[in-house]
Scaffold this active site. Structure first.
Site, PDB file in Angstrom:
ATOM      1  N   ARG A  85       2.816   6.125  -3.303  1.00  0.00           N
ATOM      2  CA  ARG A  85       3.937   6.832  -3.621  1.00  0.00           C
ATOM      3  C   ARG A  85       3.826   6.982  -5.420  1.00  0.00           C
ATOM      4  O   ARG A  85       3.850   7.733  -5.992  1.00  0.00           O
ATOM      5  CB  ARG A  85       5.050   6.542  -3.035  1.00  0.00           C
ATOM      6  CG  ARG A  85       5.170   6.783  -1.737  1.00  0.00           C
ATOM      7  CD  ARG A  85       6.262   5.813  -1.059  1.00  0.00           C
ATOM      8  NE  ARG A  85       6.450   6.430   0.197  1.00  0.00           N
ATOM      9  CZ  ARG A  85       5.604   6.175   1.483  1.00  0.00           C
ATOM     10  NH1 ARG A  85       4.558   5.544   1.241  1.00  0.00           N
ATOM     11  NH2 ARG A  85       5.876   6.632   2.430  1.00  0.00           N
ATOM     12  N   GLN A 138       5.094  10.838   7.160  1.00  0.00           N
ATOM     13  CA  GLN A 138       4.179  11.231   6.091  1.00  0.00           C
ATOM     14  C   GLN A 138       4.382  12.781   5.715  1.00  0.00           C
ATOM     15  O   GLN A 138       4.223  13.080   4.734  1.00  0.00           O
ATOM     16  CB  GLN A 138       2.693  10.975   6.271  1.00  0.00           C
ATOM     17  CG  GLN A 138       2.768   9.247   6.282  1.00  0.00           C
ATOM     18  CD  GLN A 138       1.219   9.074   6.998  1.00  0.00           C
ATOM     19  OE1 GLN A 138       0.543   9.812   7.429  1.00  0.00           O
ATOM     20  NE2 GLN A 138       0.925   7.821   7.141  1.00  0.00           N
ATOM     21  N   ARG A 188      -5.517  -3.275  11.404  1.00  0.00           N
ATOM     22  CA  ARG A 188      -4.555  -4.116  11.926  1.00  0.00           C
ATOM     23  C   ARG A 188      -4.628  -4.655  13.188  1.00  0.00           C
ATOM     24  O   ARG A 188      -4.080  -5.703  13.556  1.00  0.00           O
ATOM     25  CB  ARG A 188      -3.065  -3.112  12.068  1.00  0.00           C
ATOM     26  CG  ARG A 188      -2.578  -2.559  10.711  1.00  0.00           C
ATOM     27  CD  ARG A 188      -1.176  -1.906  11.064  1.00  0.00           C
ATOM     28  NE  ARG A 188      -0.610  -1.435   9.624  1.00  0.00           N
ATOM     29  CZ  ARG A 188      -0.494  -1.859   8.508  1.00  0.00           C
ATOM     30  NH1 ARG A 188      -0.385  -3.224   8.323  1.00  0.00           N
ATOM     31  NH2 ARG A 188      -0.130  -1.159   7.473  1.00  0.00           N
ATOM     32  N   ARG A 219      -3.381   2.766  18.949  1.00  0.00           N
ATOM     33  CA  ARG A 219      -3.062   1.264  18.829  1.00  0.00           C
ATOM     34  C   ARG A 219      -2.381   0.659  20.073  1.00  0.00           C
ATOM     35  O   ARG A 219      -2.148  -0.567  19.889  1.00  0.00           O
ATOM     36  CB  ARG A 219      -2.107   1.216  17.434  1.00  0.00           C
ATOM     37  CG  ARG A 219      -2.545  -0.072  16.614  1.00  0.00           C
ATOM     38  CD  ARG A 219      -1.995   0.044  15.259  1.00  0.00           C
ATOM     39  NE  ARG A 219      -2.903   0.494  14.278  1.00  0.00           N
ATOM     40  CZ  ARG A 219      -2.622   0.583  13.099  1.00  0.00           C
ATOM     41  NH1 ARG A 219      -1.344   0.901  12.857  1.00  0.00           N
ATOM     42  NH2 ARG A 219      -3.620   0.917  12.044  1.00  0.00           N
ATOM     43  N   ASP A 275       4.282   0.345  12.229  1.00  0.00           N
ATOM     44  CA  ASP A 275       3.104  -0.715  11.892  1.00  0.00           C
ATOM     45  C   ASP A 275       3.315  -2.099  12.034  1.00  0.00           C
ATOM     46  O   ASP A 275       2.164  -2.873  12.025  1.00  0.00           O
ATOM     47  CB  ASP A 275       2.848  -0.651  10.367  1.00  0.00           C
ATOM     48  CG  ASP A 275       2.344   0.961   9.705  1.00  0.00           C
ATOM     49  OD1 ASP A 275       1.865   1.321  10.912  1.00  0.00           O
ATOM     50  OD2 ASP A 275       2.335   1.116   8.527  1.00  0.00           O
ATOM     51  N   GLY A 282      -4.585   8.795   6.041  1.00  0.00           N
ATOM     52  CA  GLY A 282      -3.546   9.660   6.734  1.00  0.00           C
ATOM     53  C   GLY A 282      -2.391   9.932   5.622  1.00  0.00           C
ATOM     54  O   GLY A 282      -2.031  10.887   5.471  1.00  0.00           O
ATOM     55  N   LYS A 336       0.705  -1.176   0.043  1.00  0.00           N
ATOM     56  CA  LYS A 336       0.167   0.085   0.070  1.00  0.00           C
ATOM     57  C   LYS A 336       0.999   1.346  -0.047  1.00  0.00           C
ATOM     58  O   LYS A 336       0.586   2.218  -0.624  1.00  0.00           O
ATOM     59  CB  LYS A 336      -0.985   0.076   1.208  1.00  0.00           C
ATOM     60  CG  LYS A 336      -1.943   1.262   1.370  1.00  0.00           C
ATOM     61  CD  LYS A 336      -2.863   0.884   2.329  1.00  0.00           C
ATOM     62  CE  LYS A 336      -2.249   0.860   3.789  1.00  0.00           C
ATOM     63  NZ  LYS A 336      -2.101   2.442   4.500  1.00  0.00           N
ATOM     64  N   SER A 337       2.228   1.337   0.735  1.00  0.00           N
ATOM     65  CA  SER A 337       2.686   2.509   0.853  1.00  0.00           C
ATOM     66  C   SER A 337       3.345   2.784  -0.578  1.00  0.00           C
ATOM     67  O   SER A 337       3.595   3.920  -0.804  1.00  0.00           O
ATOM     68  CB  SER A 337       3.860   2.173   1.847  1.00  0.00           C
ATOM     69  OG  SER A 337       3.275   2.159   3.222  1.00  0.00           O
ATOM     70  N   ARG A 385      -6.963  13.621  13.289  1.00  0.00           N
ATOM     71  CA  ARG A 385      -5.792  13.199  13.462  1.00  0.00           C
ATOM     72  C   ARG A 385      -4.981  14.559  13.177  1.00  0.00           C
ATOM     73  O   ARG A 385      -5.310  15.413  12.318  1.00  0.00           O
ATOM     74  CB  ARG A 385      -5.173  12.018  12.332  1.00  0.00           C
ATOM     75  CG  ARG A 385      -5.715  10.655  12.855  1.00  0.00           C
ATOM     76  CD  ARG A 385      -5.380   9.749  11.799  1.00  0.00           C
ATOM     77  NE  ARG A 385      -4.043   9.263  11.713  1.00  0.00           N
ATOM     78  CZ  ARG A 385      -3.799   8.211  10.596  1.00  0.00           C
ATOM     79  NH1 ARG A 385      -4.987   7.518  10.450  1.00  0.00           N
ATOM     80  NH2 ARG A 385      -2.772   8.035  10.721  1.00  0.00           N
TER      81      ARG A 385
END
Length: 420
Positions: free
Chosen positions: A26, A163, A375, A333, A302, A91, A21-22, A119
C-alpha cells in the site's frame, strides 16, 4: 524446487516480525501516486513486493532500495501511456493496479505466473466496462485494459476479496468527480480495507465512511510522505502459534494499534488457552493446556493455516468457518491445510467453507506437500514444534513470496530447518 527438513524443536527466544507485506504494498502505491519523492522503511524484498515495485516502475515511477529503505519517485507516474505490468504471483499487485492504471488512462497489459494466471478478476470485468474501461481477457491473465476510468457509483459485494475494494479506493481520488463504493452484501476482511484507508490518509487522501460503504472525493492529490511500515502480524502468527504449541516465544515489532486484522491472533491464542502477554510493541506466548474453540475466519483468512496447526494440538475439535475464499489463494488453502495436518498424523476434515480439526498431543511427522504455497510451508515448520519425528516439506522456496528470511529467523528461535 528443493525440499526442506524440519526437525522437532522447542521454540524459545525472541524474533523481530518482518515488515508487513500488506502495509508495504500500500505504501509503495501511495508513494508512486504522490508525484514526488518518498521513502518507505523498513522494507523486505519478498517476491510479491518486487512485483509491486516492478509494476509502479512500468507506470513511470522510479525506485531505489538501500539496505531496508525504499525510495520511490513518482514524478513521472502515468507518463507511460502504454505499459506491461508483470504481477508474477501477487494477487494484491494485480487487483490494486488494474483500476489505478485505468484511472491514469494507461493502455496496460497485465501478466502473471503460477496460480495468479487463473485467479478471478470477475468483479472488475463486470463494473469497469460501465465506467469507461475496456477489458480483454481469455478468463484470466494476460489481461489488457484500455480507456479512462470514470467517477460514479460502484456497487460491489462485500464477500469478495477486499483487494478489489482497495484497488478502487486507491484509484477513485484521482478522478475528476466524486465516487461512492456501495456494498451490496456484508463486508469481509474489513481490516485490510481499513489498512488501505489509513495508508491513503498518511499520503493526504481523505475517504469518508458511509452507511453503505465509502465516499471518495475526486480531484484529490496524494502528497509525498516518508512512511514507516508496521511489523507483519500475519507472519508473526506462525511464531506465536509455535510458542503456544511447545515453548515460549516473543515477537517484537508488533504494533498493537495496527489496522491489520490479523492482530486478532493474540486474542484467539488466549481463547485456545495459551498464555499471552502483550506489551506496546511485542507479544509473548507461552505453552499452556489448550482446548478447542470455534473460529469465524471471515475477517482473518490468512490466519487459517496457522490457527489450524494450533488446533491440531488443542483438546477437542476446533471448527473454522467462513473461509471459503481460501480456495482461490496460492493453493486451495482449505484442501492444502487439511492435507498438511493429515499427512503428519493429525486429524483434519475439510468443510465447504472451512475446517474441523481434532487435536492430538503430538504429531507423528513424515512427508508433507507444500503446494507451492508460502503459508503451507511455514505451517509445516510450526508443526515441527509438536512433532515426534522430522518433517520433510516440498516447495521450500515458496516462502520467498512473502518472507525470504523465514528459515533464518525460524532457526534463530530454536527451529531446525535444513534445505535439502
Amino acid at each position: 524446487m528443493p525440499n526442506v527438513k524440519f526437525l522437532p524443536y522447542t521454540p524459545c527466544g525472541s524474533v523481530t516480525a518482518p515488515p508487513s507485506k500488506s502495509d508495504v504494498h500500500r505504501a509503495i502505491i501511495c508513494a508512486a501516486l504522490s508525484g514526488g519523492r518518498c521513502t518507505i522503511s523498513p522494507v523486505a524484498l519478498s517476491n510479491d513486493i518486487k512485483a509491486t515495485i516492478g509494476c509502479v516502475e512500468a507506470l513511470g515511477a522510479k525506485t531505489e532500495i538501500v539496505n531496508d529503505v525504499l525510495s520511490v519517485d513518482g514524478t513521472d507516474i502515468f507518463k507511460n501511456k502504454s505499459a506491461v505490468l508483470d504481477c508474477t504471483e501477487s494477487g494484491s499487485t494485480l487487483r490494486f493496479l488494474i483500476p489505478i492504471a485505468a484511472a491514469g488512462g494507461v493502455e496496460a497489459e497485465f501478466r502473471g505466473s503460477g496460480s495468479l494466471v487463473t485467479r478471478p478478476i470477475g468483479l472488475y470485468s463486470e463494473i469497469l466496462p460501465q465506467k469507461g474501461v475496456t477489458l480483454e481477457s481469455g478468463g484470466g491473465l494476460p489481461l489488457k485494459i484500455s480507456g479512462q476510468l470514470k467517477s460514479g457509483i460502484y456497487r460491489v459485494p462485500g464477500d469478495i476479496s477486499s483487494q478489489f475494494i482497495s484497488g478502487l479506493l486507491f484509484a477513485l481520488p484521482l478522478l475528476r468527480g466524486d465516487s461512492d463504493i456501495v456494498l451490496t452484501s456484508p463486508i469481509q476482511s474489513a481490516g485490510y480495507i481499513n489498512m488501505t484507508i489509513r495508508t491513503m490518509e498518511k499520503f493526504g487522501i481523505e475517504v469518508d465512511v458511509t452507511d453503505t460503504g465509502w465516499h471518495v472525493r475526486g480531484s484529490q492529490h496524494y502528497i509525498p510522505s516518508d512512511y514507516r511500515t508496521d511489523g507483519d502480524w500475519s507472519q508473526a502468527a506462525f511464531y506465536l502459534v509455535s510458542g503456544a504449541v511447545n515453548g515460549e516465544i516473543t515477537v517484537k515489532n508488533l504494533n498493537t494499534d495496527s489496522k491489520q486484522g490479523d492482530r486478532k491472533i493474540a486474542e484467539l491464542l488466549r481463547e485456545f488457552g495459551a498464555e499471552v502477554i502483550q506489551e506496546a510493541d511485542s507479544v509473548t506466548v507461552k505453552k499452556s493446556s489448550m482446548k478447542a474453540i470455534e473460529i469465524n475466519a471471515s475477517q482473518i483468512p490468512d490466519l487459517v493455516p496457522a490457527l489450524a496447526v494450533c488446533a491440531a494440538f488443542a483438546e477437542g475439535t476446533t471448527k473454522i468457518t467462513n473461509a471459503e475464499r481460501l480456495r482461490i489463494k496460492e493453493s486451495d488453502r482449505l484442501k492444502s491445510t487439511a492435507a498438511l495436518i493429515n499427512s503428519l498424523g493429525g486429524e483434519a476434515v475439510e468443510l465447504p467453507d472451512g475446517l474441523e480439526i481434532t487435536g492430538t498431543k503430538s504429531l507423528i511427522g513424515g512427508t508433507a506437500k507444500g503446494f507451492n504455497d508460502h503459508r503451507i510451508v511455514m505451517s509445516a515448520a510450526v508443526c515441527a514444534a509438536g512433532s515426534q519425528n522430522p518433517i520433510i516439506c516440498t516447495d521450500a522456496l515458496s516462502v520467498n513470496k512473502s518472507y525470504p528470511q523465514f528459515f533464518e529467523d525460524y532457526n534463530s528461535v530454536g527451529g531446525k530447518a535444513e534445505i535439502i
